[in-house]
Design a protein around this motif. Structure first.
Motif, PDB file in Angstrom:
ATOM      1  N   ALA A 216      30.170   0.288  12.229  1.00  0.00           N
ATOM      2  CA  ALA A 216      31.264   1.270  12.217  1.00  0.00           C
ATOM      3  C   ALA A 216      30.841   2.641  12.710  1.00  0.00           C
ATOM      4  O   ALA A 216      31.657   3.566  12.737  1.00  0.00           O
ATOM      5  CB  ALA A 216      31.821   1.400  10.801  1.00  0.00           C
ATOM      6  N   SER A 217      29.593   2.787  13.126  1.00  0.00           N
ATOM      7  CA  SER A 217      29.081   4.092  13.526  1.00  0.00           C
ATOM      8  C   SER A 217      29.444   4.426  14.964  1.00  0.00           C
ATOM      9  O   SER A 217      29.869   3.563  15.738  1.00  0.00           O
ATOM     10  CB  SER A 217      27.559   4.139  13.359  1.00  0.00           C
ATOM     11  N   GLU A 218      29.238   5.677  15.328  1.00  0.00           N
ATOM     12  CA  GLU A 218      29.597   6.145  16.663  1.00  0.00           C
ATOM     13  C   GLU A 218      28.880   5.362  17.757  1.00  0.00           C
ATOM     14  O   GLU A 218      29.446   5.069  18.811  1.00  0.00           O
ATOM     15  CB  GLU A 218      29.279   7.639  16.788  1.00  0.00           C
ATOM     16  N   ASN A 219      27.623   5.018  17.532  1.00  0.00           N
ATOM     17  CA  ASN A 219      26.831   4.307  18.538  1.00  0.00           C
ATOM     18  C   ASN A 219      26.738   2.813  18.280  1.00  0.00           C
ATOM     19  O   ASN A 219      25.882   2.134  18.859  1.00  0.00           O
ATOM     20  CB  ASN A 219      25.424   4.916  18.611  1.00  0.00           C
ATOM     21  N   GLY A 220      27.606   2.305  17.421  1.00  0.00           N
ATOM     22  CA  GLY A 220      27.590   0.883  17.115  1.00  0.00           C
ATOM     23  C   GLY A 220      27.999   0.037  18.313  1.00  0.00           C
ATOM     24  O   GLY A 220      28.542   0.544  19.302  1.00  0.00           O
ATOM     25  N   PRO A 221      27.747  -1.264  18.256  1.00  0.00           N
ATOM     26  CA  PRO A 221      28.065  -2.168  19.359  1.00  0.00           C
ATOM     27  C   PRO A 221      29.540  -2.529  19.376  1.00  0.00           C
ATOM     28  O   PRO A 221      30.343  -1.940  18.635  1.00  0.00           O
ATOM     29  CB  PRO A 221      27.202  -3.392  19.049  1.00  0.00           C
ATOM     30  N   SER A 222      29.900  -3.478  20.205  1.00  0.00           N
ATOM     31  CA  SER A 222      31.238  -4.059  20.179  1.00  0.00           C
ATOM     32  C   SER A 222      31.113  -5.538  20.530  1.00  0.00           C
ATOM     33  O   SER A 222      30.184  -5.943  21.226  1.00  0.00           O
ATOM     34  CB  SER A 222      32.168  -3.352  21.172  1.00  0.00           C
ATOM     35  N   ARG A 223      32.039  -6.322  19.990  1.00  0.00           N
ATOM     36  CA  ARG A 223      32.072  -7.766  20.220  1.00  0.00           C
ATOM     37  C   ARG A 223      30.799  -8.458  19.757  1.00  0.00           C
ATOM     38  O   ARG A 223      30.234  -9.317  20.424  1.00  0.00           O
ATOM     39  CB  ARG A 223      32.315  -8.066  21.694  1.00  0.00           C
ATOM     40  N   THR A 224      30.353  -8.088  18.563  1.00  0.00           N
ATOM     41  CA  THR A 224      29.164  -8.674  17.969  1.00  0.00           C
ATOM     42  C   THR A 224      29.525  -9.339  16.649  1.00  0.00           C
ATOM     43  O   THR A 224      30.268  -8.789  15.849  1.00  0.00           O
ATOM     44  CB  THR A 224      28.092  -7.585  17.715  1.00  0.00           C
ATOM     45  N   ILE A 225      29.005 -10.540  16.431  1.00  0.00           N
ATOM     46  CA  ILE A 225      29.149 -11.217  15.145  1.00  0.00           C
ATOM     47  C   ILE A 225      27.844 -10.998  14.390  1.00  0.00           C
ATOM     48  O   ILE A 225      26.808 -11.581  14.730  1.00  0.00           O
ATOM     49  CB  ILE A 225      29.401 -12.726  15.316  1.00  0.00           C
ATOM     50  N   LEU A 226      27.875 -10.127  13.388  1.00  0.00           N
ATOM     51  CA  LEU A 226      26.688  -9.818  12.601  1.00  0.00           C
ATOM     52  C   LEU A 226      26.720 -10.634  11.310  1.00  0.00           C
ATOM     53  O   LEU A 226      27.590 -10.438  10.464  1.00  0.00           O
ATOM     54  CB  LEU A 226      26.633  -8.327  12.281  1.00  0.00           C
ATOM     55  N   SER A 227      25.778 -11.546  11.176  1.00  0.00           N
ATOM     56  CA  SER A 227      25.637 -12.312   9.943  1.00  0.00           C
ATOM     57  C   SER A 227      24.651 -11.578   9.049  1.00  0.00           C
ATOM     58  O   SER A 227      23.662 -11.019   9.541  1.00  0.00           O
ATOM     59  CB  SER A 227      25.144 -13.728  10.248  1.00  0.00           C
ATOM     60  N   ALA A 228      24.921 -11.558   7.741  1.00  0.00           N
ATOM     61  CA  ALA A 228      24.087 -10.750   6.853  1.00  0.00           C
ATOM     62  C   ALA A 228      24.079 -11.308   5.445  1.00  0.00           C
ATOM     63  O   ALA A 228      25.062 -11.859   4.956  1.00  0.00           O
ATOM     64  CB  ALA A 228      24.600  -9.307   6.841  1.00  0.00           C
ATOM     65  N   GLY A 229      22.942 -11.122   4.776  1.00  0.00           N
ATOM     66  CA  GLY A 229      22.815 -11.504   3.382  1.00  0.00           C
ATOM     67  C   GLY A 229      21.413 -11.282   2.876  1.00  0.00           C
ATOM     68  O   GLY A 229      20.436 -11.622   3.555  1.00  0.00           O
ATOM     69  N   GLY A 230      21.274 -10.668   1.708  1.00  0.00           N
ATOM     70  CA  GLY A 230      19.977 -10.500   1.086  1.00  0.00           C
ATOM     71  C   GLY A 230      19.012  -9.653   1.878  1.00  0.00           C
ATOM     72  O   GLY A 230      17.792  -9.764   1.700  1.00  0.00           O
ATOM     73  N   GLY A 231      19.520  -8.800   2.762  1.00  0.00           N
ATOM     74  CA  GLY A 231      18.653  -7.951   3.568  1.00  0.00           C
ATOM     75  C   GLY A 231      18.290  -8.544   4.916  1.00  0.00           C
ATOM     76  O   GLY A 231      17.643  -7.890   5.736  1.00  0.00           O
ATOM     77  N   THR A 232      18.712  -9.780   5.163  1.00  0.00           N
ATOM     78  CA  THR A 232      18.500 -10.386   6.482  1.00  0.00           C
ATOM     79  C   THR A 232      19.741 -10.163   7.337  1.00  0.00           C
ATOM     80  O   THR A 232      20.867 -10.345   6.870  1.00  0.00           O
ATOM     81  CB  THR A 232      18.228 -11.895   6.359  1.00  0.00           C
ATOM     82  N   PHE A 233      19.527  -9.780   8.597  1.00  0.00           N
ATOM     83  CA  PHE A 233      20.609  -9.578   9.544  1.00  0.00           C
ATOM     84  C   PHE A 233      20.327 -10.410  10.790  1.00  0.00           C
ATOM     85  O   PHE A 233      19.201 -10.440  11.281  1.00  0.00           O
ATOM     86  CB  PHE A 233      20.744  -8.096   9.910  1.00  0.00           C
TER      87      PHE A 233
END
Length: 295
Positions: A216-233
């Protein structure tokens, strides 16, 4: 330093769990936050943000209700003058095997996850276009990306987030509206009873929110599926094999005979849009026929 000072963010389903974590994380870095949830948790989280010195406002809209969402967006815009970030997090579970599932339960889950996300995106879209700036995060799930027994309704709704992201990415690029999808695995009320207690202790929502803040940041990507859990991305990718052109008669037997070549991942590629796939197939067919296409 990622900073959200002067940004206005809306987080749906923010009364508890992941949504609460996202709302607190945005507020801690300066965002003014609309805390959306149908329950009293929305007021509690807004009060928690205010008590910590942040700025927040609660709204209990049902995201599947188009008019309620429009009211929430209109009030937020009137109150703070802009809307920069939308985190679509609201969701429900109604798990059953597909054979035993009532179609009303299928429809309700799709209404909350897919229609709810579309309602919110549609309501903020003209505001973000006029600003020339917007950041939207949709929430998918491993159930949608990979499947999960007993979750046909939830999996279908969550897979739809990827299709929505792909199109909104293309339509929003001109106005710097960036769209990403989060696929979280977290210990929340929705996952309670589905995971071992030891695993739940490791999968706190707070281990996922930093990824959302980056998206959600100004320099964030677009069209990315970010999987996350327990500190793993990790990033989940949709790619297409090079495939093979079947020459001569195109029959089911010819497809079977070419199956190893069709499924060969050696030179798999990302495709920019659906037309890129169409162009790939047409050019290959034209080349085989000795035809030149002006593309």
């Amino acid at each position: 330093m990622i900073d959200f000072t002067d940004r206005v963010a809306i987080v749906t389903g923010a009364g508890a769990g992941l949504g609460r974590s996202h709302a607190l994380g945005l507020a801690a870095r300066g965002a003014r936050v609309v805390v959306n949830d149908m329950g009293a948790g929305a007021d509690d989280v807004a009060a928690e943000i205010e008590a910590a010195g942040g700025r927040a406002w609660a709204h209990r809209a049902d995201v599947s209700d188009t008019e309620a969402v429009a009211d929430m967006i209109a009030q937020a815009h009137a109150k703070w003058g802009r809307i920069d970030i939308l985190i679509n997090n609201a969701g429900i579970l109604r798990d059953k095997t597909f054979a035993k599932m009532d179609m009303a339960d299928f429809r309700k889950v799709v209404d909350v996850h897919l229609i709810g996300s579309a309602n919110c995106c549609h309501a903020v879209w003209p505001i973000m276009r006029n600003q020339g700036y917007g950041r939207i995060v949709l929430t998918a799930s491993g159930s949608g990306l990979y499947g999960n027994f007993g979750q046909a309704n939830y999996g279908a709704a969550k897979a739809a987030m990827v299709g929505l992201m792909n199109v909104l990415h293309l339509e929003g690029a001109r106005d710097d509206i960036r769209i990403n999808t989060l696929a979280p695995t977290a210990a929340t009320a929705m996952t309670e009873g589905l995971l071992p207690q030891a695993a739940l202790a490791l999968l706190a929502p707070e281990t996922i929110t930093p990824g959302v803040l980056y998206l959600a940041s100004e320099n964030g990507p677009s069209r990315t599926i970010l999987s996350a859990g327990g500190g793993t991305f990790a990033v989940t990718q949709i790619r297409e094999t090079q495939g093979t052109l079947i020459k001569g008669e195109i029959t089911p037997e010819a497809v079977e005979a070419a199956w190893n070549d069709i499924t060969d991942n050696t030179e798999a590629q990302d495709l920019e849009n659906a037309f890129a796939q169409t162009r790939k197939y047409a050019l290959r067919a034209a080349q085989a026929e000795g035809i030149t296409l002006d593309w």
